[in-house]
Design a protein around this motif. Structure first.
Motif, PDB file in Angstrom:
ATOM      1  N   GLY A  11       8.854  -5.127  -4.689  1.00 47.45           N
ATOM      2  CA  GLY A  11       7.573  -4.743  -5.286  1.00 47.45           C
ATOM      3  C   GLY A  11       6.735  -3.861  -4.373  1.00 47.45           C
ATOM      4  O   GLY A  11       5.719  -3.312  -4.794  1.00 47.45           O
ATOM      5  N   LEU A  12       7.144  -3.699  -3.125  1.00 46.90           N
ATOM      6  CA  LEU A  12       6.388  -2.921  -2.148  1.00 46.90           C
ATOM      7  C   LEU A  12       6.480  -1.425  -2.460  1.00 46.90           C
ATOM      8  O   LEU A  12       7.562  -0.897  -2.725  1.00 46.90           O
ATOM      9  N   THR A  13       5.342  -0.752  -2.426  1.00 46.35           N
ATOM     10  CA  THR A  13       5.314   0.701  -2.586  1.00 46.35           C
ATOM     11  C   THR A  13       5.652   1.314  -1.242  1.00 46.35           C
ATOM     12  O   THR A  13       4.921   1.132  -0.272  1.00 46.35           O
ATOM     13  N   ILE A  14       6.794   2.027  -1.198  1.00 50.97           N
ATOM     14  CA  ILE A  14       7.210   2.645   0.065  1.00 50.97           C
ATOM     15  C   ILE A  14       7.041   4.158   0.064  1.00 50.97           C
ATOM     16  O   ILE A  14       6.999   4.766   1.121  1.00 50.97           O
ATOM     17  N   LEU A  15       6.944   4.775  -1.116  1.00 50.17           N
ATOM     18  CA  LEU A  15       6.675   6.214  -1.226  1.00 50.17           C
ATOM     19  C   LEU A  15       5.310   6.394  -1.860  1.00 50.17           C
ATOM     20  O   LEU A  15       5.026   5.780  -2.891  1.00 50.17           O
ATOM     21  N   ASP A  40       9.002   2.534   6.227  1.00 50.66           N
ATOM     22  CA  ASP A  40      10.220   1.772   6.484  1.00 50.66           C
ATOM     23  C   ASP A  40       9.804   0.315   6.630  1.00 50.66           C
ATOM     24  O   ASP A  40       9.181  -0.054   7.629  1.00 50.66           O
ATOM     25  N   PRO A  41      10.109  -0.532   5.645  1.00 50.49           N
ATOM     26  CA  PRO A  41       9.651  -1.917   5.727  1.00 50.49           C
ATOM     27  C   PRO A  41      10.328  -2.718   6.844  1.00 50.49           C
ATOM     28  O   PRO A  41       9.827  -3.768   7.229  1.00 50.49           O
ATOM     29  N   CYS A  83       4.407  -4.171   8.776  1.00 51.45           N
ATOM     30  CA  CYS A  83       3.476  -3.174   8.240  1.00 51.45           C
ATOM     31  C   CYS A  83       2.124  -3.367   8.908  1.00 51.45           C
ATOM     32  O   CYS A  83       1.738  -4.495   9.236  1.00 51.45           O
ATOM     33  N   THR A  84       1.400  -2.270   9.112  1.00 50.65           N
ATOM     34  CA  THR A  84       0.107  -2.359   9.788  1.00 50.65           C
ATOM     35  C   THR A  84      -1.058  -2.006   8.866  1.00 50.65           C
ATOM     36  O   THR A  84      -2.198  -1.985   9.310  1.00 50.65           O
ATOM     37  N   ASP A  85      -0.774  -1.732   7.595  1.00 53.53           N
ATOM     38  CA  ASP A  85      -1.837  -1.379   6.658  1.00 53.53           C
ATOM     39  C   ASP A  85      -1.999  -2.491   5.624  1.00 53.53           C
ATOM     40  O   ASP A  85      -1.628  -3.640   5.879  1.00 53.53           O
ATOM     41  N   GLU A  86      -2.507  -2.158   4.442  1.00 55.17           N
ATOM     42  CA  GLU A  86      -2.766  -3.164   3.402  1.00 55.17           C
ATOM     43  C   GLU A  86      -1.496  -3.829   2.885  1.00 55.17           C
ATOM     44  O   GLU A  86      -1.560  -4.838   2.184  1.00 55.17           O
TER      45      GLU A  86
END
Length: 145
Positions: free
Chosen positions: A82-86, A106-107, A71-74
């Protein structure tokens, strides 16, 4: 009296069908091959805006403590469970069966795509479409609850 009852019954049936057609709920994500179960994603609605968070990894090759290192953001370095993907999906102004205007991540590769979702097969499946320019990829997720 009978007409009022029948009208109420028709309204209730319509409301139940609409509720089933909502993308809100728990979804089993299926990889592009159409067979491999990848994760459980919970889609929730906050003021008409949908978000989706990974609740569980189903792929036996996934590490339970995996992080989104691409990932390149926060979200970089954050646990995939637990990751917010939408994010930021709203009911489409052009077509009420679609939710769009947000993005999907897409993680596995960290890429962020424009997203559109809609329920199909009376709310039992979710069509997830991610876009980059004119190119898109579609997955069909299965309602888990």
């Amino acid at each position: 009296m009978l007409k009022t009852f029948l009208a109420g019954l028709a309204f209730a049936a319509h409301a139940m069908a609409f509720a089933q057609a909502s993308p809100v709920g728990l979804w089993k994500t299926i990889d592009d091959d159409g067979k491999t179960e990848k994760s459980l994603v919970r889609i929730s609605d906050s003021g008409g805006v949908l978000t989706g968070r990974i609740e569980k990894l189903l792929d036996p090759t996934s590490k339970p403590d995996a992080v989104c290192d691409k990932c390149t953001d926060e979200r970089k370095g954050k646990p995939i469970v637990g990751l917010t993907i939408l994010r930021n999906l709203k009911r489409s102004a052009d077509d009420a069966e679609w939710w769009d205007g947000g993005d999907v991540t897409d993680p596995n590769n960290g890429k962020v795509y424009k997203a559109r979702v809609r329920t199909i097969e009376e709310g039992r499946k979710l069509q997830m479409r991610g876009y980059i320019g004119p190119f898109y990829r579609t997955q069909t997720w299965i309602r888990a609850e």
